[in-house]
Design a protein around this motif. Structure first.
Motif: not given
Lengths: 273, 123
Positions: B59, B62-63, B66, B69-70, B110, B115
């Motif tokens: 996690x 992943x975060x 992310x 990504x954001x 993941x 994503x």
């Protein structure tokens, strides 16, 4: 009675080791299974999280791109119409060579010509999404000829011809990266008119059993119409009655150019599952 | 059938009324069962802890990915093109171009599910 039973139990020499052992086994198995399945379930949620994020990011990326393409942009609707006035004056040639007007001039017009084709362009481009939307909003389902007439009609009022929930088109935002079409990023876009605003509904391309993430964008138009005029005069002489007379035909062509500028701005965003 | 039930009840009554203790073998078997149960329980708890730890680490990765990504900080080397289509018809999103060049930002921490986010390449 109960005390009697308890006393008997205390004094009892009957063993219960296996019963206790089986009980411990049962408790351990049940509690262990619960803990293990809770941990496994928590780990299994990660993939669902990624799928949900993928939906969110594909649709929100598409929304950002659409907003960048449409917000603050203009479409120019333009058309011409000629009004022609013809003045025919007959001149008399006297014996001494002087010329004088022979009677009053005959004025015909102004006669309005057929309006030219109305054009819609966004920075010179007629095939943009915004042109498609503007055409629907301003001219409804009119064909080219009807649009030309309506543009110059006294009832012309941008936005008056559309009805609520008038569907413009169902589009797709598709990808190409090398040979890969990235179908998981494909976004379906429903374009329609809602309350005289351009309404785009963006949702991830999904099969019936998949969840859908939706972003709705509303763009409000602002209209500005101006009419400009330019004139052109042409003179022609008809000598067929010479030497006694000749006719002069003056043709005044007044060209009216009507321009409606439609300015689009983002007015509302709705998000939902 | 009735006779069999009566016989079973009688045997149970005798067992309840019996004052007999258990043999050493029975005690050892009991200890073995209890030991196995505890060992299994400990194994399950340890496995759960490992699963939770690995999930947390995943996690975290992943975060972090992310966030990138954001914020759109690390684009993939290969960009692509986005087109607005209806069947074979193409509508231009931006005047004069049928496709929009975009950069892709990917979070593949993941495994199976990538994503992806994208934004328009600066013209």
């Amino acid at each position: 009675m109960k005390l009697n039973t308890a006393a008997k139990k205390i004094k009892s020499e009957r063993g219960a080791s296996i019963t206790f052992a089986l009980l411990i086994f049962l408790v351990c198995a049940v509690v262990g299974s619960i803990v293990l399945s809770a941990a496994t379930a928590s780990a299994g949620r990660l993939n669902k999280l990624a799928e949900s994020d993928r939906r969110y990011y594909s649709v929100s990326s598409a929304a950002e791109l659409i907003v960048e393409a449409l917000d603050g942009k203009e479409v120019v609707i333009s058309g011409d119409r000629d009004d022609v006035t013809t003045t025919v004056t007959t001149y008399k040639v006297n014996a001494d060579g002087s010329v004088e007007v022979d009677g009053p001039s005959v004025v015909t017009g102004p006669v309005s010509g057929t309006p030219g084709n109305v054009s819609l362009t966004q920075t010179g481009d007629a095939d943009s999404l915004l042109c498609l939307a503007t055409k629907k909003l301003v001219f409804g389902n009119n064909n080219q000829a009807a649009s030309n007439d309506y543009f110059w009609d006294s009832t012309y009022s941008p936005g008056a011809l559309v009805t609520n929930n008038d569907v413009i088109s169902d589009l797709e935002l598709s990808h190409q990266r090398g040979a890969d079409t990235l179908s998981e990023l494909q976004v379906d876009i429903d374009v329609k008119i809602t309350e005289k605003r351009l309404h785009l509904i963006l949702k991830n391309h999904a099969s019936a059993d998949e969840a859908v993430y939706t972003i709705e964008l509303f763009f409000t138009p602002a209209y500005n119409t101006i009419i400009s005029k330019s004139s052109n005069t042409q003179t022609a002489i008809d000598n067929t009655l010479m030497p006694a007379k000749f006719k002069e035909t003056v043709t005044l062509t007044e060209t009216y150019t009507k321009t409606t500028t439609v300015y689009w701005s983002l007015s509302e965003i709705k998000k939902g599952q | 059938m009735k006779a069999a039930v009566r016989k079973g009840l009688k045997a149970a009554k005798l067992k309840i009324l019996s004052n007999g203790g258990e043999t050493l073998t029975e005690v050892l078997v009991s200890l073995l069962i209890a030991g196995l149960a505890l060992a299994m329980f400990a194994g399950m708890i340890q496995a759960s802890i490992n699963i939770v730890d690995s999930s947390e680490a995943k996690m975290q990765e992943y975060y972090t990915a992310n966030n990138n990504l954001a914020l759109k900080t690390i684009p993939e080397a290969t960009g692509g093109t986005v087109s607005l289509t209806k069947g074979t018809d193409i509508y231009n999103l931006f005047p004069g171009s049928s496709g929009v060049d975009v950069d892709y930002f990917v979070n593949d921490k993941l495994g199976g599910v990538e994503v992806m986010s994208y934004e328009r390449e600066l013209p």
